[in-house]
Design a protein around this motif. Structure first.
Motif, short mmCIF file in Angstrom:
data_model
loop_
_atom_site.label_atom_id
_atom_site.label_comp_id
_atom_site.label_asym_id
_atom_site.label_seq_id
_atom_site.Cartn_x
_atom_site.Cartn_y
_atom_site.Cartn_z
N ASN A 26 -51.78 -29.51 -6.03
CA ASN A 26 -52.39 -30.40 -7.03
C ASN A 26 -53.70 -30.99 -6.55
OD1 ASN A 26 -50.62 -30.18 -9.22
ND2 ASN A 26 -49.17 -31.61 -8.29
N ARG A 27 -53.85 -31.12 -5.23
CA ARG A 27 -55.11 -31.61 -4.68
C ARG A 27 -56.12 -30.49 -4.46
NH1 ARG A 27 -51.62 -34.56 -1.07
NH2 ARG A 27 -52.36 -33.33 0.70
N GLY A 28 -55.71 -29.27 -4.83
CA GLY A 28 -56.60 -28.13 -4.68
C GLY A 28 -56.58 -27.50 -3.31
N GLU A 29 -55.69 -27.94 -2.41
CA GLU A 29 -55.65 -27.42 -1.05
C GLU A 29 -54.64 -26.27 -0.96
OE1 GLU A 29 -55.47 -30.50 2.00
OE2 GLU A 29 -55.98 -31.99 0.48
N ILE A 30 -54.93 -25.22 -1.71
CA ILE A 30 -53.95 -24.13 -1.79
C ILE A 30 -53.88 -23.32 -0.50
CG2 ILE A 30 -54.07 -23.95 -4.29
CD1 ILE A 30 -55.93 -21.63 -4.02
N ASP A 31 -54.99 -23.23 0.24
CA ASP A 31 -54.94 -22.51 1.52
C ASP A 31 -54.09 -23.26 2.53
OD1 ASP A 31 -56.48 -20.37 0.76
OD2 ASP A 31 -58.37 -21.32 1.30
N THR A 32 -54.25 -24.59 2.56
CA THR A 32 -53.43 -25.39 3.46
C THR A 32 -51.95 -25.28 3.07
OG1 THR A 32 -55.22 -26.96 3.79
CG2 THR A 32 -53.01 -27.72 4.33
N ALA A 33 -51.68 -25.32 1.75
CA ALA A 33 -50.30 -25.18 1.28
C ALA A 33 -49.73 -23.83 1.67
CB ALA A 33 -50.25 -25.36 -0.24
N TYR A 34 -50.56 -22.79 1.56
CA TYR A 34 -50.11 -21.43 1.88
C TYR A 34 -49.76 -21.31 3.36
CZ TYR A 34 -50.15 -16.30 1.67
OH TYR A 34 -49.82 -14.96 1.73
#
Length: 555
Positions: free
Chosen positions: A175-183
């Motif tokens: 939701n914060r746009g940090e999809i690479d970190t989430a991945y």
């Protein structure tokens, strides 16, 4: 959370310089993105630049340096770390902006945050900067997937708290746009859980192996089957594989019980067959398992006397009838013929034990079943199955012949002998020693009955042939390898010697009676009075009769 490593020290230093100047100016990442890149939605990209996680084109470096008034000392070390001019982010920016405009309505409908939409848009724009139509399709699908996962995460769950915490953390990052970190975070979490899963699998395997042993100690056949099913499911890739492995185990236990007479082997074979029925993935496989259960119960019934044995035979017959509802002659001729003759074996045993007119009716039904199966199994097309069916037919004809006096009985016995000899065309000692021994044993029993009914040298020769035929099977059926079959041969030898003792050509019966007594004592070493009550009872009666005969000769 996984720590991401900067691409190079030079880019890391440049990113730190950008961040320091941004914070000194009290700018947000959104404002930096708007001033340096002309797009406030690119704050996630700016964050990665500050962390040294992005390679940069010369134009992008100049843009950051210009809006932040960075000195040359901050940009000069970047030589050699620049992207080629054609990879400038301008094209990606334009593609991402176009994509975001196209999916704005969809994002609102899916109730997704702007940050996650921007982050995903740039991912698809990076991969397809010139193929807007293809990127759009991918982006729409990705947004719908993200929305579905977030909706799922919002629902009540039965999962452990730790798993729910991971789900919440990943959704927050997205939701914060940090999809690479989430991945990256999720990759690490999956790796940790894989390690725990391996450890738990080893523990579960040990516990279930112990449970299997304990079920055997407790003589709990169904519990033994369920423990094995759980054990197989630990590493089974599919229901079909689980069924196949459980069936293989069932067959192993059945063969063990058949060969060694281990009581729990047969009862556990029945328990395993019940489990196979429960998990069968198709009607055909279920019918196959019903046939196997019937066979396990039938062999238990063969070894059990009285009402308990009769009940087991009735259960076996029900299993075969259930299988025949699926295996019809029209749709499954081969399987139909197998099950039909298995049913005939039950009818044969019931008829043999029952006696009288009712028993004769059951034996006639068994003969009809075997002859029907021979309509499918011919010697030319199915020689092995044909030989099995011919032998089973011969056994029933032999029982009928024993019960029938006069020429009709002799004809039945002669037909049985002919059937056994025909089966031996296929069942040879060199190619199929165990089946050869089975057929030879049955042939010897028929010869004994013939010999006992014929006076003079002809009858004596038949009895002598019967004894020699029984003895020949001992080359295969040894006490060590096949104790149950060996005991059956011992009992048959006792019967053959007893028949020789009373034949009109015998002058002194004591030699034959003594030999018969030795043979039956051998059989009783194997026949368990509890788990093989039917065979033990018959052998004990024969022993009592032999002792009485010897006593009468001595008095």
């Amino acid at each position: 959370m996984t720590i991401q490593t900067p691409i190079s020290p030079a880019l890391d230093a440049f990113g730190k310089a950008i961040k320091a100047e941004r914070l000194a100016r009290e700018w947000s990442l959104t404002r930096l993105a708007e001033r340096a890149l002309g797009n406030p939605d690119r704050k996630g990209y700016c964050s990665q630049v500050e962390k040294g996680l992005r390679n940069l084109s010369e134009g992008t470096i100049r843009s950051f340096a210009r809006v932040l008034d960075l000195p040359a000392s901050a940009t000069d070390p970047l030589t050699g770390h620049l992207l080629p001019p054609e990879d400038d982010t301008t094209q990606t920016d334009a593609a991402a902006t176009a994509l975001l405009q196209e999916v704005e309505a969809l994002r609102d409908k899916l109730k997704l945050s702007e940050a996650i939409a921007v982050a995903i848009a740039y991912k698809y724009a990076d991969g397809n900067p010139t193929d807007i139509e293809g990127a759009l399709k991918g982006l729409e699908a990705a947004l719908e997937l993200a929305a579905k996962e977030q909706q799922r995460g919002a629902l009540p769950s039965n999962h452990e708290d730790a798993a729910e915490a991971v789900v919440q953390r990943i959704n927050d990052l997205n939701n914060r746009g940090e999809i690479d970190t989430a991945y990256a975070d999720l990759h690490a979490e999956a790796a940790r859980r894989a390690e725990r899963r391996e450890a738990m699998l080893a523990e579960d395997t040990r516990i279930l192996d112990l449970l299997i042993t304990q079920a055997a100690l407790a003589n709990d056949a169904d519990g033994y089957a369920q423990a094995h099913l759980q054990r197989i499911r630990l590493d089974s890739p599919s229901p079909e594989d689980t069924f196949e492995r459980l069936c293989a185990l069932q067959n192993d236990r059945y063969q063990e019980g058949l060969r060694l007479g281990t009581p729990f082997a047969l009862t556990s074979a029945a328990g395993l067959a019940r489990s196979c029925i429960d998990i069968a993935p198709t009607p055909d496989l279920r019918a196959m398992a019903q046939n196997e259960l019937g066979t396990a119960l039938r062999n238990q019934g063969n070894r059990t006397s009285g009402s308990e044995g009769s009940a087991l035979m009735e259960q076996a017959a029900e299993c075969y009838c259930d299988a025949l509802r699926v295996f019809t002659k029209a749709t499954h001729p081969g399987n139909w013929a197998i099950v039909v003759q298995n049913l005939a074996l039950v009818l044969q045993t019931q008829g043999d034990r029952m006696g009288g007119l009712d028993g004769n009716v059951l034996l006639s039904h068994a003969v009809d079943c075997y002859r029907a199966a021979l309509g499918v199994f011919t010697e030319a097309s199915h020689p092995m199955d044909w030989a099995v069916t011919v032998q089973n037919l011969a056994i029933t004809l032999q029982i009928q012949g024993v019960r029938t006096r006069g020429p009709s009985g002799s004809a039945l016995l002669a037909e049985a002998v002919d059937c056994y000899r025909a089966a031996l065309r296929v069942r040879t000692e060199s190619d199929e020693p165990e089946r050869w021994a089975m057929t030879m044993q049955n042939l010897a029993a028929a010869l004994r009955t013939q010999g006992s009914r014929i006076d003079g040298p002809e009858g004596a020769a038949l009895l002598s042939e019967a004894v020699e035929t029984f003895r020949s099977t001992l080359r295969v059926r040894t006490e060590t390898d096949h104790p149950i079959d060996w005991a059956t041969i011992m009992q048959n030898l006792a019967l053959a010697e007893a028949s020789r003792a009373v034949h009109d050509t015998t002058a002194d019966p004591r030699t034959h009676l003594t030999a018969a007594l030795t043979h039956i004592d051998n059989a009783l070493r194997i026949y368990d009075p509890v788990h093989m009550s039917y065979d033990h009872t018959k052998a004990t009666r024969l022993r009592t009769h032999l002792l009485a005969r010897l006593a009468s000769l001595s008095s």
